[in-house]
Design a protein around this motif. Structure first.
Motif, PDB file in Angstrom:
ATOM      1  N   LYS A   1       0.810  -1.220   0.000  1.00 53.38           N
ATOM      2  CA  LYS A   1       0.000   0.000   0.000  1.00 53.38           C
ATOM      3  C   LYS A   1       0.845   1.273   0.000  1.00 53.38           C
ATOM      4  O   LYS A   1       0.316   2.363  -0.192  1.00 53.38           O
ATOM      5  CB  LYS A   1      -0.965  -0.005   1.189  1.00 53.38           C
ATOM      6  CG  LYS A   1      -0.284   0.094   2.549  1.00 53.38           C
ATOM      7  CD  LYS A   1      -1.322   0.102   3.666  1.00 53.38           C
ATOM      8  CE  LYS A   1      -0.687   0.240   5.038  1.00 53.38           C
ATOM      9  NZ  LYS A   1      -1.699   0.306   6.122  1.00 53.38           N
TER      10      LYS A   1
ATOM     11  N   ASN B   1      -5.481   1.948  -8.069  1.00 56.58           N
ATOM     12  CA  ASN B   1      -5.556   0.610  -7.495  1.00 56.58           C
ATOM     13  C   ASN B   1      -5.369   0.702  -5.983  1.00 56.58           C
ATOM     14  O   ASN B   1      -4.290   1.074  -5.507  1.00 56.58           O
ATOM     15  CB  ASN B   1      -4.481  -0.277  -8.119  1.00 56.58           C
ATOM     16  CG  ASN B   1      -4.671  -1.748  -7.814  1.00 56.58           C
ATOM     17  OD1 ASN B   1      -5.194  -2.097  -6.768  1.00 56.58           O
ATOM     18  ND2 ASN B   1      -4.224  -2.596  -8.727  1.00 56.58           N
ATOM     19  N   GLU B   2      -6.392   0.360  -5.245  1.00 60.97           N
ATOM     20  CA  GLU B   2      -6.348   0.466  -3.777  1.00 60.97           C
ATOM     21  C   GLU B   2      -5.247  -0.400  -3.165  1.00 60.97           C
ATOM     22  O   GLU B   2      -4.796  -0.152  -2.051  1.00 60.97           O
ATOM     23  CB  GLU B   2      -7.699   0.051  -3.188  1.00 60.97           C
ATOM     24  CG  GLU B   2      -8.872   0.927  -3.599  1.00 60.97           C
ATOM     25  CD  GLU B   2      -8.789   2.330  -3.011  1.00 60.97           C
ATOM     26  OE1 GLU B   2      -8.123   2.505  -1.976  1.00 60.97           O
ATOM     27  OE2 GLU B   2      -9.391   3.259  -3.609  1.00 60.97           O
ATOM     28  N   ARG B   3      -4.798  -1.370  -3.922  1.00 53.25           N
ATOM     29  CA  ARG B   3      -3.754  -2.269  -3.436  1.00 53.25           C
ATOM     30  C   ARG B   3      -2.438  -1.537  -3.198  1.00 53.25           C
ATOM     31  O   ARG B   3      -1.647  -1.933  -2.332  1.00 53.25           O
ATOM     32  CB  ARG B   3      -3.557  -3.389  -4.457  1.00 53.25           C
ATOM     33  CG  ARG B   3      -2.460  -4.388  -4.157  1.00 53.25           C
ATOM     34  CD  ARG B   3      -2.422  -5.450  -5.249  1.00 53.25           C
ATOM     35  NE  ARG B   3      -1.300  -6.353  -5.098  1.00 53.25           N
ATOM     36  CZ  ARG B   3      -1.002  -7.338  -5.956  1.00 53.25           C
ATOM     37  NH1 ARG B   3      -1.785  -7.533  -7.022  1.00 53.25           N
ATOM     38  NH2 ARG B   3       0.040  -8.126  -5.758  1.00 53.25           N
TER      39      ARG B   3
ATOM     40  N   THR C   1      -2.177   4.278   0.118  1.00 56.55           N
ATOM     41  CA  THR C   1      -2.418   4.231   1.564  1.00 56.55           C
ATOM     42  C   THR C   1      -3.902   4.315   1.914  1.00 56.55           C
ATOM     43  O   THR C   1      -4.307   3.923   2.994  1.00 56.55           O
ATOM     44  CB  THR C   1      -1.689   5.381   2.271  1.00 56.55           C
ATOM     45  OG1 THR C   1      -2.142   6.630   1.734  1.00 56.55           O
ATOM     46  CG2 THR C   1      -0.185   5.258   2.081  1.00 56.55           C
ATOM     47  N   GLY C   2      -4.696   4.861   1.006  1.00 59.14           N
ATOM     48  CA  GLY C   2      -6.134   5.015   1.262  1.00 59.14           C
ATOM     49  C   GLY C   2      -6.516   6.408   1.728  1.00 59.14           C
ATOM     50  O   GLY C   2      -7.698   6.720   1.861  1.00 59.14           O
TER      51      GLY C   2
ATOM     52  N   LYS D   1      -7.299  10.088   1.097  1.00 55.40           N
ATOM     53  CA  LYS D   1      -7.746  10.788  -0.112  1.00 55.40           C
ATOM     54  C   LYS D   1      -8.203  12.207   0.208  1.00 55.40           C
ATOM     55  O   LYS D   1      -8.737  12.477   1.285  1.00 55.40           O
ATOM     56  CB  LYS D   1      -8.882  10.019  -0.790  1.00 55.40           C
ATOM     57  CG  LYS D   1      -8.461   8.651  -1.324  1.00 55.40           C
ATOM     58  CD  LYS D   1      -9.591   7.951  -2.072  1.00 55.40           C
ATOM     59  CE  LYS D   1      -9.135   6.596  -2.594  1.00 55.40           C
ATOM     60  NZ  LYS D   1     -10.191   5.903  -3.355  1.00 55.40           N
TER      61      LYS D   1
ATOM     62  N   ASN E   1     -11.367  12.946  -3.333  1.00 51.81           N
ATOM     63  CA  ASN E   1     -11.449  11.643  -3.998  1.00 51.81           C
ATOM     64  C   ASN E   1     -10.183  11.262  -4.761  1.00 51.81           C
ATOM     65  O   ASN E   1     -10.172  10.307  -5.527  1.00 51.81           O
ATOM     66  CB  ASN E   1     -12.650  11.572  -4.949  1.00 51.81           C
ATOM     67  CG  ASN E   1     -13.079  10.137  -5.202  1.00 51.81           C
ATOM     68  OD1 ASN E   1     -13.001   9.286  -4.309  1.00 51.81           O
ATOM     69  ND2 ASN E   1     -13.513   9.846  -6.422  1.00 51.81           N
TER      70      ASN E   1
ATOM     71  N   PRO F   1      -6.168  10.057  -4.267  1.00 54.02           N
ATOM     72  CA  PRO F   1      -5.200   9.594  -3.265  1.00 54.02           C
ATOM     73  C   PRO F   1      -4.173  10.672  -2.956  1.00 54.02           C
ATOM     74  O   PRO F   1      -3.789  11.450  -3.844  1.00 54.02           O
ATOM     75  CB  PRO F   1      -4.543   8.388  -3.960  1.00 54.02           C
ATOM     76  CG  PRO F   1      -5.495   7.962  -5.017  1.00 54.02           C
ATOM     77  CD  PRO F   1      -6.202   9.202  -5.468  1.00 54.02           C
TER      78      PRO F   1
END
Length: 236
Positions: free
Chosen positions: A3, A62-64, A67-68, A70, A73, A75
């Motif tokens: 991540k 890709n969320e993979r 870090t999440g 945002k 909207n 990242p």
């Protein structure tokens, strides 16, 4: 650790240029105000564009590999991309100015600009139904027309030379983002909205996108330099 992939890519992009910014010969820090002003102007264009295209699924993340975290909207890594890449490339631009103060392309810069305007305009017409291609090359052609006919910019030869040089690091950075070195792309693209031609994993449209991004930043930086030379600003 996956991540943090996009975040790590940003750090690697800016690390050496940042530390070399304090080197006494080039002393890039003296241009920080102009640089970050240029980045701010570019962000005013590119972030709304990015938010819009993300919402339309022209591209996505890709969320993979993020870090999440945002903002609007996007990242946080994408926001950093608009700082780290222009910073690194502008540092290379000033390095080029120091070691090669007169561009070998200076005498033909107007011809190069005219060719780029023509190619960009044709691509925007041919791919008018592909929103990434149309938007990128329409904006690029308009900005180049402004440089050629109104601003009469004298630094474009050096900019074009820089742009040739940065294709190597661009290739690796964009390649990393588009899945050249990972199982899945960090940034994915909807091929229905671009030319559908890839340089291995990189959409060809990215060349125009990156040129426009850097040209905005360096244009503002060059305007900043003019103000320094005319005494409107003092830089210590």
């Amino acid at each position: 650790m996956e991540k943090y992939t996009y975040l790590l890519l940003n750090i690697l992009t800016i690390a050496l240029p940042f530390f070399w910014s304090f080197e006494k010969k080039i002393f890039f820090v003296r241009y920080w105000r102009g640089l970050f002003l240029g980045i701010a102007v570019m962000i005013l264009v590119f972030v709304p564009w990015d938010v819009w295209f993300t919402s339309m699924q022209v591209w996505g993340f890709n969320e993979r590999y993020i870090t999440g975290i945002k903002i609007a909207n996007l990242p946080i890594e994408e926001w950093l991309f608009f700082i780290t890449v222009p910073y690194a490339c502008t540092f290379l631009y000033e390095t080029l100015n120091y070691y090669l103060p007169k561009s070998p392309l200076a005498g033909i810069q107007d011809k190069i600009t005219a060719i780029l305007i023509f190619v960009s305009f044709v691509l925007s017409i041919v791919f008018v139904d592909r929103i990434y291609t149309f938007t990128t090359f329409s904006l690029l052609s308009l900005f180049l027309i402004w440089h050629l006919l109104i601003n009469r910019s004298n630094f474009l030869g050096q900019f074009y030379l820089l742009f040739v040089f940065v294709q190597i690091p661009f290739f690796f950075v964009n390649g990393a983002l588009t899945g050249m070195f990972t199982d899945e792309p960090i940034v994915w693209y909807n091929n229905a909205e671009n030319m559908g031609i890839r340089l291995i994993t990189i959409p060809v449209d990215d060349v125009g996108y990156n040129m426009l991004m850097l040209l905005i930043v360096i244009t503002v930086l060059e305007m900043f330099k003019v103000r320094i030379l005319t005494g409107a600003l003092k830089v210590t």
